[in-house]
Design a protein around this motif. Structure first.
Motif, PDB file in Angstrom:
ATOM      1  N   PRO B 361     -12.790 -11.669  48.996  1.00 17.24           N
ATOM      2  CA  PRO B 361     -12.635 -13.062  48.545  1.00 17.24           C
ATOM      3  C   PRO B 361     -13.143 -13.282  47.117  1.00 17.24           C
ATOM      4  O   PRO B 361     -12.682 -14.177  46.427  1.00 17.24           O
ATOM      5  N   ASP B 362     -14.095 -12.461  46.647  1.00 19.39           N
ATOM      6  CA  ASP B 362     -14.618 -12.669  45.285  1.00 19.39           C
ATOM      7  C   ASP B 362     -13.696 -12.101  44.213  1.00 19.39           C
ATOM      8  O   ASP B 362     -14.060 -12.031  43.038  1.00 19.39           O
ATOM      9  N   LEU B 385      -7.464  -5.968  38.523  1.00 17.83           N
ATOM     10  CA  LEU B 385      -7.804  -7.188  39.260  1.00 17.83           C
ATOM     11  C   LEU B 385      -8.413  -8.248  38.359  1.00 17.83           C
ATOM     12  O   LEU B 385      -8.608  -9.390  38.786  1.00 17.83           O
ATOM     13  N   GLY B 386      -8.775  -7.877  37.139  1.00 21.51           N
ATOM     14  CA  GLY B 386      -9.403  -8.823  36.233  1.00 21.51           C
ATOM     15  C   GLY B 386     -10.814  -9.207  36.656  1.00 21.51           C
ATOM     16  O   GLY B 386     -11.232 -10.356  36.512  1.00 21.51           O
ATOM     17  N   VAL B 387     -11.539  -8.249  37.221  1.00 22.49           N
ATOM     18  CA  VAL B 387     -12.931  -8.504  37.621  1.00 22.49           C
ATOM     19  C   VAL B 387     -13.844  -7.482  36.949  1.00 22.49           C
ATOM     20  O   VAL B 387     -13.363  -6.505  36.360  1.00 22.49           O
ATOM     21  N   VAL B 392     -15.795  -3.771  42.297  1.00 17.64           N
ATOM     22  CA  VAL B 392     -14.946  -2.763  42.943  1.00 17.64           C
ATOM     23  C   VAL B 392     -15.845  -1.677  43.534  1.00 17.64           C
ATOM     24  O   VAL B 392     -16.558  -0.989  42.805  1.00 17.64           O
ATOM     25  N   ILE B 393     -15.832  -1.601  44.842  1.00 14.01           N
ATOM     26  CA  ILE B 393     -16.670  -0.609  45.528  1.00 14.01           C
ATOM     27  C   ILE B 393     -15.787   0.563  45.927  1.00 14.01           C
ATOM     28  O   ILE B 393     -14.780   0.370  46.613  1.00 14.01           O
ATOM     29  N   VAL B 394     -16.156   1.738  45.487  1.00 12.35           N
ATOM     30  CA  VAL B 394     -15.320   2.914  45.782  1.00 12.35           C
ATOM     31  C   VAL B 394     -16.073   3.862  46.704  1.00 12.35           C
ATOM     32  O   VAL B 394     -17.186   4.280  46.388  1.00 12.35           O
ATOM     33  N   VAL B 416      -3.655  -0.861  45.453  1.00 11.87           N
ATOM     34  CA  VAL B 416      -4.193  -2.199  45.209  1.00 11.87           C
ATOM     35  C   VAL B 416      -3.043  -3.182  45.004  1.00 11.87           C
ATOM     36  O   VAL B 416      -3.076  -4.312  45.503  1.00 11.87           O
ATOM     37  N   ARG B 417      -2.015  -2.767  44.310  1.00 16.72           N
ATOM     38  CA  ARG B 417      -0.863  -3.666  44.090  1.00 16.72           C
ATOM     39  C   ARG B 417      -0.175  -4.009  45.419  1.00 16.72           C
ATOM     40  O   ARG B 417       0.327  -5.113  45.588  1.00 16.72           O
ATOM     41  N   VAL B 418      -0.163  -3.051  46.335  1.00 16.44           N
ATOM     42  CA  VAL B 418       0.391  -3.351  47.662  1.00 16.44           C
ATOM     43  C   VAL B 418      -0.527  -4.340  48.381  1.00 16.44           C
ATOM     44  O   VAL B 418      -0.075  -5.349  48.935  1.00 16.44           O
ATOM     45  N   ALA B 419      -1.827  -4.085  48.334  1.00 20.36           N
ATOM     46  CA  ALA B 419      -2.788  -4.955  49.026  1.00 20.36           C
ATOM     47  C   ALA B 419      -2.711  -6.383  48.507  1.00 20.36           C
ATOM     48  O   ALA B 419      -2.928  -7.340  49.262  1.00 20.36           O
ATOM     49  N   GLN B 420      -2.395  -6.538  47.244  1.00 20.34           N
ATOM     50  CA  GLN B 420      -2.309  -7.888  46.656  1.00 20.34           C
ATOM     51  C   GLN B 420      -1.211  -8.732  47.298  1.00 20.34           C
ATOM     52  O   GLN B 420      -1.220  -9.944  47.183  1.00 20.34           O
ATOM     53  N   ARG B 421      -0.262  -8.085  47.946  1.00 18.52           N
ATOM     54  CA  ARG B 421       0.815  -8.823  48.589  1.00 18.52           C
ATOM     55  C   ARG B 421       0.507  -9.153  50.046  1.00 18.52           C
ATOM     56  O   ARG B 421       1.332  -9.722  50.741  1.00 18.52           O
ATOM     57  N   LEU B 422      -0.677  -8.737  50.532  1.00 13.33           N
ATOM     58  CA  LEU B 422      -1.067  -9.033  51.915  1.00 13.33           C
ATOM     59  C   LEU B 422      -2.072 -10.185  51.923  1.00 13.33           C
ATOM     60  O   LEU B 422      -2.478 -10.674  50.874  1.00 13.33           O
ATOM     61  N   ASN B 423      -2.476 -10.584  53.130  1.00 16.24           N
ATOM     62  CA  ASN B 423      -3.404 -11.714  53.232  1.00 16.24           C
ATOM     63  C   ASN B 423      -4.836 -11.245  53.463  1.00 16.24           C
ATOM     64  O   ASN B 423      -5.519 -11.730  54.355  1.00 16.24           O
ATOM     65  N   GLY B 424      -5.260 -10.257  52.695  1.00 13.67           N
ATOM     66  CA  GLY B 424      -6.638  -9.807  52.816  1.00 13.67           C
ATOM     67  C   GLY B 424      -6.871  -8.749  53.882  1.00 13.67           C
ATOM     68  O   GLY B 424      -7.994  -8.288  54.056  1.00 13.67           O
TER      69      GLY B 424
END
Ligand code: FES
Ligand code: FES
Lengths: 156, 731
Positions: B361-362, B385-387, B392-394, B416-424
């Motif tokens: 969420p952050d 992600l612009g953060v 970012v925890i790896v 990450v680009r795929v994850a951006q299209r999901l709801n978290g």
């Protein structure tokens, strides 16, 4: 989709998956048994090898509907069989492993070989193991470990 | 139906977590140190709270648990064990009780001294970290001794450390590191702690069992591809098969019929399919009708790539090294000239590319994967992600083959680009083998031109021009200076022979369309191949024995001569062989190690190459874990021979033509000869090993084929048609 019973490492599991779904993905993604690996998906690499009734098969090519009542053994359970335990120990003694990604499949192929051919010669080893690719090139030690396991005593 | 299914996913996932913890028990059963803490997602990666944490690498808690933090990643090269051995040696820890942890992303604390960032590559883990790790261990030991001496009110010089304890001999008192952890935390780290005399080493140089092996034989080892999170979705992707192409239209009518297929995501340059499991995602992807906008690379072909390279390589390059007067040298003597060419290669790591992502969420995210460049993954994802980086925890994992492929962050960025299209929801993106092979960064095509002039039976003048892509210029721009790629000229400017007049030129030529990357053995693969092939061709024309000819030009290289002598003896060099059987040698200075390899091979009438025997002599200076040196050379040689015999990625219509192991072949166990590795213990500073075998194999085999058939192959992979006489050799 239909419910079906699978016997894996001596335990009964119920899964509800498409009939044509390869056993590999049932193990990994549905049952969370990630020791069995995906390498090629087309029966070229052997990373996905498991046993059905003791015989080594490529689980990426085995539709779950074709398993039937046969007993499935995976890398997570192979140590409970005498040959599997012997192979695992030989693998450690010979320090076979590098990245390790192929080794579940190698160990499954090797233990199936040893179960049917207790004293395999080089030709037996070639025939049983040529379907398993190791990108790290651990083949020299795989051969040595199989021979060591064949010589070795049963672990207590 | 669906609910039952979801339950059955969640439950084993939890079990998968616990499995990581249970693994330790199994390891103990084999009497090797506990290898825990690697894949428990919630474990703080670098927890120093209440511990004696004198530096980035060592943590000792009050219960005596000694944790060693691994700055370099384990890809099968055995580096965890070697790093632990070095730290434990100088720390005098109880080696049987240490626990290892992956380092978190932190360039300052864990950056590779050679690169300044966290990188596992260039076979330099031991070379780069040898001194820092020894110093870290010695400094911690000194602090523990000081703490004990204070407590006993004695002079620290009367105290000694061993096996995780400090002892004061005169009064026969002992304190464990656990008991001293608190007090030691208050000591100041000494500036230049004394390091052990190598003669006192108890661990270094003695073969040790590897930490990572037990979990790799019972299926409990967790690679990136094995990450499991509650509620996780599974995805697979297909990027434009033509490099640089875009998605134009996606018809998902048929895909919607696939049971378990959940969602089709069309992004600018790739399509992702989300499913209940990989199988549903992959079946869904296969059922899509994707129309691509191929873009400008649609007509790029192999022929065009080679023509481009050949045309460009005819131009003047940048002089990378110049010794003596080459022009004058070429005014006399017998002249030799040859050109060598090497193909594109894929990495084909056994574990296909993958990455698991959960967005937070952050605005940040958590990532699970196996990478050779953890901080770069963190930084590039944060940028996307612009953060800030710390969002970012790896979680790094054991790596199912790196070979340079995992020096890139692309698999993380795509996931990450795929994850951006999901709801978290967390999502695991796994590439199919086909995708892995077609969306690689490829070992570049190279063209190498060598001329030499020979006077009095020795090479008096040497001109060498390397043309090819600069991976460094893209990957580490500051290291690309004045038009010179330091990797591409490695082993060319520092070749082993006493050439009185020498010139090395470098010509950067970027292939159209095809992305290039580091590949196990990097620059040395190319240069050692060209040089060692050429030396054999000159030796043959001069009617000299290849090893004797090399030795005649090695007056300044005693370590080279020593490994050549040893390998000659072990390989029965000079003993007669049958028809169409030959021995070939390769000498190499790569990665700070001195290695000579002899391969014995047979070529049958059909051109098939039979590998008969490999002998390799290696002087890698002080060796930390000798068995690892042997294993890396055995495996590396097979890696190199695989490339020599089969490795070639070709391009047609802007896309890679190979897709899986049936058309990108690997050597298999039935083709593997004995490979004997002989270690020379010179006691010099440690050299690198992980990539050296990949460099050694191809020239030694090519020279064996030259000896067996008289055919001087100048391109790889080895062409069976040429060896069978069905085709003229390429020159
Ligand atoms: S994944 Fe089944 S053989 Fe390769
Ligand atoms: S050990 Fe890495 S692929 Fe076999």
């Amino acid at each position: 989709m239909s419910q079906r019973q699978l016997k894996i490492n001596g335990e009964d599991k119920t899964v509800d998956v498409p009939d044509n779904m390869p056993l590999l993905w049932v193990l990994r993604d549905v049952l969370g048994m990630t020791g069995t690996k995906y390498g090629c998906g087309i029966a070229q690499c052997g990373a996905c090898t498991v046993h059905l009734d003791g015989r080594a098969i490529r689980s990426c090519q085995m539709p779950v509907s074709a398993v039937g009542s046969r007993a499935i053994t995976t890398i997570e359970g192979i140590g409970k069989t005498p040959t599997g335990a012997r192979i695992q120990k030989a693998w450690l003694d010979e320090e076979v492993v590098q990245c390790g990604y192929c080794q579940s499949g190698q160990i499954m192929s090797a233990s199936a070989l040893l179960a049917t051919t207790p004293k395999p010669d080089d030709a037996d080893i070639n025939a049983a193991m040529a379907g398993n690719i190791c990108r790290c090139g651990t083949y020299v030690r795989i051969r040595a470990a199989i021979k060591r396991a064949a010589e070795g005593e049963q672990p207590t | 139906m669906n609910a039952t299914f979801k339950d059955s996913i969640a439950e084993p996932s939890r079990r998968a977590f616990i499995k990581g913890g249970v693994a330790g028990g199994f390891l103990l059963a084999f009497h090797v140190p506990v290898f825990g803490g690697i894949n428990e997602p919630n474990q703080p990666a670098d927890d120093t709270n209440g511990k004696f944490a004198p530096n980035a690498f060592i943590r000792i808690d009050k219960a005596g648990k000694t944790t060693l933090v691994m700055p370099q990643v384990e890809m099968g090269q055995g580096v965890y064990t070697s790093v632990a051995m070095i730290l434990a040696e100088e720390l005098d820890a109880d080696y049987s009780q240490v626990t290892l942890e992956h380092a978190p992303p932190n360039d300052k604390a864990y950056g590779n001294p050679t690169f300044g960032i966290q990188v596992t590559g260039n076979s330099n883990s031991i070379r780069a970290f040898w001194k820092p790790l020894r110093t870290a261990g010695a400094s911690a030991r000194a602090m523990l001794i000081q703490a004990a001496a204070k407590q006993w009110k004695v002079d620290p010089s009367g105290c000694a450390a061993s096996d995780g304890k400090v002892t004061h001999g005169a009064s026969n008192r002992t304190l464990s590191y656990a008991a001293l952890a608190d007090a030691a935390s208050k000591e100041t780290p000494p500036k230049d702690p004394p390091l052990k005399d190598p003669k006192q080493f108890k661990l270094i140089g003695k073969p040790q069992k590897r930490f990572d092996t037990p979990s790799k034989v019972d299926g409990s080892a967790v690679y990136g591809i094995d990450a499991m999170l509650p509620g996780m979705k599974f995805a697979t992707i297909m990027a434009s098969p033509v490099f640089g192409g875009k998605v134009s239209k996606v018809d998902d009518t048929a895909a919607k019929q696939i049971p378990g297929m959940q969602l089709v995501i069309a992004l600018d340059d790739m399509v992702a399919v989300i499913g209940d499991h990989f199988w549903a995602a992959k079946s869904g992807l296969d059922a899509l009708k994707i129309t691509w906008d191929h873009g400008p690379n649609a007509t790029v072909s192999n022929d065009a790539i080679w023509k481009h390279l050949r045309d460009e390589s005819a131009k003047d390059g940048v002089i990378a090294k110049s010794v003596g007067d080459v022009k004058k040298a070429f005014e006399s003597g017998e002249k030799f000239h040859a050109v060598y060419e090497l193909p594109f290669l894929a990495h084909a790591t056994m574990e296909p590319m993958n990455c698991t992502v959960q967005l937070k969420p952050d605005g940040g995210c958590e990532i699970w994967l196996g990478t050779q460049v953890i901080s770069r993954v963190q930084q590039t994802v944060a940028k996307l992600l612009g953060v800030s980086d710390d969002k970012v925890i790896v979680h790094n994992h054991l790596i199912g083959g790196g070979f340079g492929r995992r020096l890139e962050p692309d698999m993380a960025l795509k996931a990450v680009r795929v994850a951006q299209r999901l709801n978290g929801e967390p999502v695991k993106v796994v590439w199919s083998r086909e995708e892995d092979m077609r969306q690689d960064v490829y070992r570049p095509v190279y063209r190498d031109e060598i001329s030499a002039t020979v006077s009095d039976g020795k090479i008096a003048g040497w001109r060498y021009k390397i043309s090819g892509s600069s991976v460094i210029a893209r990957w580490l721009p500051p290291a690309f200076q004045k038009g010179i790629d330091i990797d591409s000229i490695d082993c060319a400017v520092d070749q082993p022979y006493d050439f009185p007049n020498l010139e090395v030129q470098y010509m950067r030529v970027e292939p159209p369309a095809v992305p290039t990357g580091f590949w196990r053995g990097v620059g040395p693969n190319n240069n050692v191949f060209a040089i060692e092939c050429f030396i054999d061709e000159v030796a043959k024309k001069l009617n000299k024995d290849p090893i004797a000819f090399r030795k005649s030009m090695l007056d300044k290289g005693p370590r080279f001569k020593a490994v050549l002598d040893l390998v000659a003896q072990k390989s029965a060099w000079g003993q007669p062989l049958g028809k169409r059987v030959g021995r070939g040698v390769c000498l190499q200075p790569a990665f700070g190690s001195f290695i000579a390899t002899v391969i014995e091979a047979e070529v049958d009438e059909q051109g098939e190459v039979l590998l008969r025997k490999v002998n390799c002599a290696v002087d890698a200076g002080i060796v930390v874990n000798p068995d690892t040196v042997v294993a890396q050379l055995q495996g590396g040689i097979i890696f190199g021979l695989t490339a020599a015999l089969y490795g070639e990625v070709t391009i047609d219509g802007g896309r890679v033509q190979q897709s899986n192991f049936h058309n990108y072949r690997m050597l298999r166990i039935d083709q593997i000869p004995s490979i004997d590795v002989h270690i020379v213990h010179s006691g010099e500073a440690p050299g690198g090993i992980g990539e050296t075998g990949a460099t050694a194999g191809p020239p030694a085999l090519r020279n064996a084929i030259f000896a067996a058939t008289g055919i001087p192959l100048r391109r790889l992979p080895i062409d069976l048609d040429v060896l069978a006489g069905r085709k003229q050799p390429w020159v």
